[in-house]
Design a protein around this motif. Structure first.
Motif, PDB file in Angstrom:
ATOM      1  N   GLU A  91     -22.949   5.804   7.073  1.00 31.14           N
ATOM      2  CA  GLU A  91     -21.654   5.632   7.730  1.00 31.14           C
ATOM      3  C   GLU A  91     -20.567   6.214   6.840  1.00 31.14           C
ATOM      4  OE1 GLU A  91     -18.833   2.060   9.547  1.00 31.14           O
ATOM      5  OE2 GLU A  91     -21.018   1.906   9.664  1.00 31.14           O
ATOM      6  N   LEU A  92     -19.724   7.054   7.435  1.00 33.23           N
ATOM      7  CA  LEU A  92     -18.660   7.712   6.688  1.00 33.23           C
ATOM      8  C   LEU A  92     -17.371   6.918   6.816  1.00 33.23           C
ATOM      9  CD1 LEU A  92     -19.351  11.412   7.778  1.00 33.23           C
ATOM     10  CD2 LEU A  92     -20.324  10.127   5.861  1.00 33.23           C
ATOM     11  N   VAL A  93     -16.658   6.772   5.702  1.00 34.22           N
ATOM     12  CA  VAL A  93     -15.441   5.968   5.697  1.00 34.22           C
ATOM     13  C   VAL A  93     -14.306   6.739   5.018  1.00 34.22           C
ATOM     14  CG1 VAL A  93     -16.627   3.748   5.752  1.00 34.22           C
ATOM     15  CG2 VAL A  93     -16.151   4.821   3.545  1.00 34.22           C
ATOM     16  N   GLY A  94     -13.086   6.413   5.435  1.00 37.97           N
ATOM     17  CA  GLY A  94     -11.902   7.037   4.870  1.00 37.97           C
ATOM     18  C   GLY A  94     -10.785   6.033   4.713  1.00 37.97           C
ATOM     19  N   ASP A  95      -9.620   6.521   4.345  1.00 36.58           N
ATOM     20  CA  ASP A  95      -8.487   5.659   4.038  1.00 36.58           C
ATOM     21  C   ASP A  95      -8.130   4.759   5.212  1.00 36.58           C
ATOM     22  OD1 ASP A  95      -6.554   4.994   2.015  1.00 36.58           O
ATOM     23  OD2 ASP A  95      -5.027   5.856   3.328  1.00 36.58           O
ATOM     24  N   GLY A  96      -8.039   3.448   4.950  1.00 35.18           N
ATOM     25  CA  GLY A  96      -7.663   2.490   5.970  1.00 35.18           C
ATOM     26  C   GLY A  96      -8.813   1.927   6.764  1.00 35.18           C
ATOM     27  N   VAL A 108     -11.192   0.216   2.635  1.00 33.05           N
ATOM     28  CA  VAL A 108     -11.423   1.497   1.986  1.00 33.05           C
ATOM     29  C   VAL A 108     -10.078   2.117   1.625  1.00 33.05           C
ATOM     30  CG1 VAL A 108     -12.435   3.797   2.207  1.00 33.05           C
ATOM     31  CG2 VAL A 108     -13.540   1.825   3.305  1.00 33.05           C
ATOM     32  N   ILE A 109      -9.924   2.487   0.363  1.00 31.39           N
ATOM     33  CA  ILE A 109      -8.693   3.105  -0.128  1.00 31.39           C
ATOM     34  C   ILE A 109      -9.042   4.502  -0.640  1.00 31.39           C
ATOM     35  CG2 ILE A 109      -6.743   2.928  -1.698  1.00 31.39           C
ATOM     36  CD1 ILE A 109      -7.354  -0.086  -1.931  1.00 31.39           C
ATOM     37  N   GLU A 110      -8.518   5.530  -0.003  1.00 30.93           N
ATOM     38  CA  GLU A 110      -8.786   6.893  -0.441  1.00 30.93           C
ATOM     39  C   GLU A 110      -7.922   7.208  -1.653  1.00 30.93           C
ATOM     40  OE1 GLU A 110      -8.404  11.102   1.747  1.00 30.93           O
ATOM     41  OE2 GLU A 110      -9.760   9.676   2.737  1.00 30.93           O
ATOM     42  N   THR A 111      -8.555   7.673  -2.725  1.00 30.88           N
ATOM     43  CA  THR A 111      -7.841   7.902  -3.980  1.00 30.88           C
ATOM     44  C   THR A 111      -8.204   9.277  -4.554  1.00 30.88           C
ATOM     45  OG1 THR A 111      -9.614   6.746  -5.170  1.00 30.88           O
ATOM     46  CG2 THR A 111      -7.654   5.458  -4.562  1.00 30.88           C
ATOM     47  N   PRO A 112      -7.754  10.350  -3.919  1.00 29.07           N
ATOM     48  CA  PRO A 112      -8.070  11.693  -4.424  1.00 29.07           C
ATOM     49  C   PRO A 112      -7.457  11.941  -5.799  1.00 29.07           C
ATOM     50  CG  PRO A 112      -6.387  11.801  -2.711  1.00 29.07           C
ATOM     51  CD  PRO A 112      -6.901  10.401  -2.717  1.00 29.07           C
ATOM     52  N   GLY A 113      -8.177  12.744  -6.576  1.00 29.78           N
ATOM     53  CA  GLY A 113      -7.732  13.079  -7.925  1.00 29.78           C
ATOM     54  C   GLY A 113      -8.925  13.527  -8.729  1.00 29.78           C
ATOM     55  N   HIS A 114      -9.752  12.575  -9.113  1.00 29.55           N
ATOM     56  CA  HIS A 114     -10.983  12.888  -9.835  1.00 29.55           C
ATOM     57  C   HIS A 114     -11.861  13.809  -8.988  1.00 29.55           C
ATOM     58  CE1 HIS A 114     -14.216  12.289 -12.693  1.00 29.55           C
ATOM     59  NE2 HIS A 114     -15.021  11.845 -11.741  1.00 29.55           N
ATOM     60  N   THR A 115     -12.040  13.435  -7.728  1.00 35.74           N
ATOM     61  CA  THR A 115     -12.615  14.331  -6.724  1.00 35.74           C
ATOM     62  C   THR A 115     -11.692  14.309  -5.507  1.00 35.74           C
ATOM     63  OG1 THR A 115     -14.000  12.647  -5.644  1.00 35.74           O
ATOM     64  CG2 THR A 115     -14.979  13.871  -7.501  1.00 35.74           C
ATOM     65  N   CYS A 120     -12.038   4.092  -3.135  1.00 36.21           N
ATOM     66  CA  CYS A 120     -12.246   2.810  -3.797  1.00 36.21           C
ATOM     67  C   CYS A 120     -12.500   1.761  -2.722  1.00 36.21           C
ATOM     68  CB  CYS A 120     -11.025   2.416  -4.625  1.00 36.21           C
ATOM     69  SG  CYS A 120     -10.603   3.569  -5.946  1.00 36.21           S
ATOM     70  N   TYR A 121     -13.156   0.674  -3.115  1.00 36.34           N
ATOM     71  CA  TYR A 121     -13.484  -0.403  -2.169  1.00 36.34           C
ATOM     72  C   TYR A 121     -12.827  -1.700  -2.641  1.00 36.34           C
ATOM     73  CZ  TYR A 121     -16.985   2.891  -0.469  1.00 36.34           C
ATOM     74  OH  TYR A 121     -17.611   4.011   0.041  1.00 36.34           O
ATOM     75  N   MET A 151      -3.165  12.268  -7.828  1.00 36.22           N
ATOM     76  CA  MET A 151      -3.627  11.100  -8.568  1.00 36.22           C
ATOM     77  C   MET A 151      -2.513  10.086  -8.766  1.00 36.22           C
ATOM     78  SD  MET A 151      -6.422   9.809  -9.803  1.00 36.22           S
ATOM     79  CE  MET A 151      -7.672  10.209 -11.034  1.00 36.22           C
ATOM     80  N   GLN A 152      -1.298  10.556  -8.940  1.00 40.28           N
ATOM     81  CA  GLN A 152      -0.160   9.646  -9.041  1.00 40.28           C
ATOM     82  C   GLN A 152      -0.034   8.813  -7.772  1.00 40.28           C
ATOM     83  OE1 GLN A 152       2.747   9.287 -11.577  1.00 40.28           O
ATOM     84  NE2 GLN A 152       2.576   7.436 -10.339  1.00 40.28           N
ATOM     85  N   LYS A 153      -0.185   9.449  -6.608  1.00 41.83           N
ATOM     86  CA  LYS A 153      -0.134   8.719  -5.338  1.00 41.83           C
ATOM     87  C   LYS A 153      -1.284   7.726  -5.225  1.00 41.83           C
ATOM     88  CE  LYS A 153       2.248  12.415  -2.813  1.00 41.83           C
ATOM     89  NZ  LYS A 153       2.141  13.460  -1.753  1.00 41.83           N
ATOM     90  N   SER A 154      -2.449   8.111  -5.734  1.00 39.75           N
ATOM     91  CA  SER A 154      -3.590   7.195  -5.719  1.00 39.75           C
ATOM     92  C   SER A 154      -3.310   5.968  -6.574  1.00 39.75           C
ATOM     93  CB  SER A 154      -4.847   7.920  -6.214  1.00 39.75           C
ATOM     94  OG  SER A 154      -5.224   8.960  -5.325  1.00 39.75           O
ATOM     95  N   PHE A 155      -2.705   6.178  -7.740  1.00 36.90           N
ATOM     96  CA  PHE A 155      -2.359   5.047  -8.601  1.00 36.90           C
ATOM     97  C   PHE A 155      -1.288   4.175  -7.955  1.00 36.90           C
ATOM     98  CE2 PHE A 155      -5.138   6.374 -11.751  1.00 36.90           C
ATOM     99  CZ  PHE A 155      -5.075   5.544 -12.861  1.00 36.90           C
ATOM    100  N   ASP A 156      -0.373   4.786  -7.217  1.00 29.62           N
ATOM    101  CA  ASP A 156       0.654   4.007  -6.512  1.00 29.62           C
ATOM    102  C   ASP A 156       0.002   3.070  -5.488  1.00 29.62           C
ATOM    103  OD1 ASP A 156       2.659   5.234  -7.949  1.00 29.62           O
ATOM    104  OD2 ASP A 156       3.196   6.654  -6.358  1.00 29.62           O
ATOM    105  N   LYS A 157      -1.039   3.553  -4.812  1.00 26.68           N
ATOM    106  CA  LYS A 157      -1.757   2.700  -3.852  1.00 26.68           C
ATOM    107  C   LYS A 157      -2.385   1.496  -4.557  1.00 26.68           C
ATOM    108  CE  LYS A 157      -3.259   6.282  -0.543  1.00 26.68           C
ATOM    109  NZ  LYS A 157      -4.479   6.915   0.053  1.00 26.68           N
TER     110      LYS A 157
END
Length: 255
Positions: A91-96, A108-115, A120-121, A151-157
């Protein structure tokens, strides 16, 4: 009943985590670094693997996925943005998106940066975050596929989660991150105190996780890109948070 957590090491420095719900007898594995250590943990606990949550496509997080699927037939969730790079996702999952496992709703929290498609869960009922290679204790993952703005936006989340949220990360980089962090945030007394504690923990062979969102906001320089004292230490008083983030990450890459 509360969820039970079994945290152990795999592949030398990979943190690996099993999450078990005694009521439903469900057991969730976060990422699949290497089968040997995972089988040992399942044998040690007596739990049966029912689900796997994959955060990103790197080999040290999916190496054991195929053999574990063959052995246990767990249901596997993973990032839709990296579906073409990960074999074995059910099963594929994305942000929200949300997942129902262990009698809980997992966000599910999408956190682009590293990839590019890293997720994150977050288990809000139990206050657990599995951040893999986005957020480390006092650090962040290398920016392989996206830049500092993403990545900054991911950290903000992640910063928006409750301070008491317990955070499990993908690698034991805590002491190295702490030693670097004090070079860019030298006036942070909480950080200096944490470095001392972590040094003692590592010398004793103890694990340094979980951390918490609140503790990371106090001591992780990537959460403190708007802090005046940190910006002054970098000579970047008028820089934007993204510019500060990029500078810190660049220094860490050269550290």
């Amino acid at each position: 009943m509360a969820l039970e957590i079994e945290q152990f090491m795999a592949r030398g420095d990979n943190f690996c985590v099993l999450v078990h719900d005694p009521d439903s007898h469900s057991t969730v594995l976060i990422d699949a670094p290497r089968e040997e250590e995972i089988l040992a943990a399942l044998d040690r606990t007596g739990w049966n693997l029912t689900h796997i949550l994959i955060t990103h496509h790197h080999g040290d997080h999916v190496e054991a996925l195929k053999p574990l699927k063959h052995r246990f037939t767990p249901k596997v969730f993973g990032p839709k943005g990296e579906a073409d790079k990960i074999d074995g996702l059910d099963e594929l999952v994305g942000d929200g998106d949300t997942i129902s496992i262990c009698n809980q709703t997992v966000e599910v929290i999408e956190t682009p940066g590293h990839t590019a498609g890293h997720v994150c869960y977050y288990f809000p009922k139990s206050g657990l975050l599995f951040a893999a290679d986005t957020l480390f204790a006092m650090g962040c993952g290398r920016l392989f596929e996206k830049g500092p703005a993403e990545m900054q936006k991911s950290f903000d989340k992640l910063a928006a989660l409750p301070d008491e949220t317990q955070v499990y990360c993908g690698h034991e980089y805590t002491l190295a991150n702490a030693k670097f962090a004090v070079t860019v945030d030298p006036d942070n007394e909480a950080l200096r105190e944490r470095l001392t504690v972590v040094d003692v923990q590592r010398q004793a062979g103890e694990m340094t996780l979980p951390t918490t969102i609140g503790l990371e906001k106090q001591t992780n320089p990537y959460f403190r890109t708007s802090d005046a004292s940190l910006k002054a230490a970098l000579g970047m008083e008028n820089a934007s948070p993204t510019e500060v983030f990029a500078e810190i990450r660049g220094r860490k890459d050269r550290f």
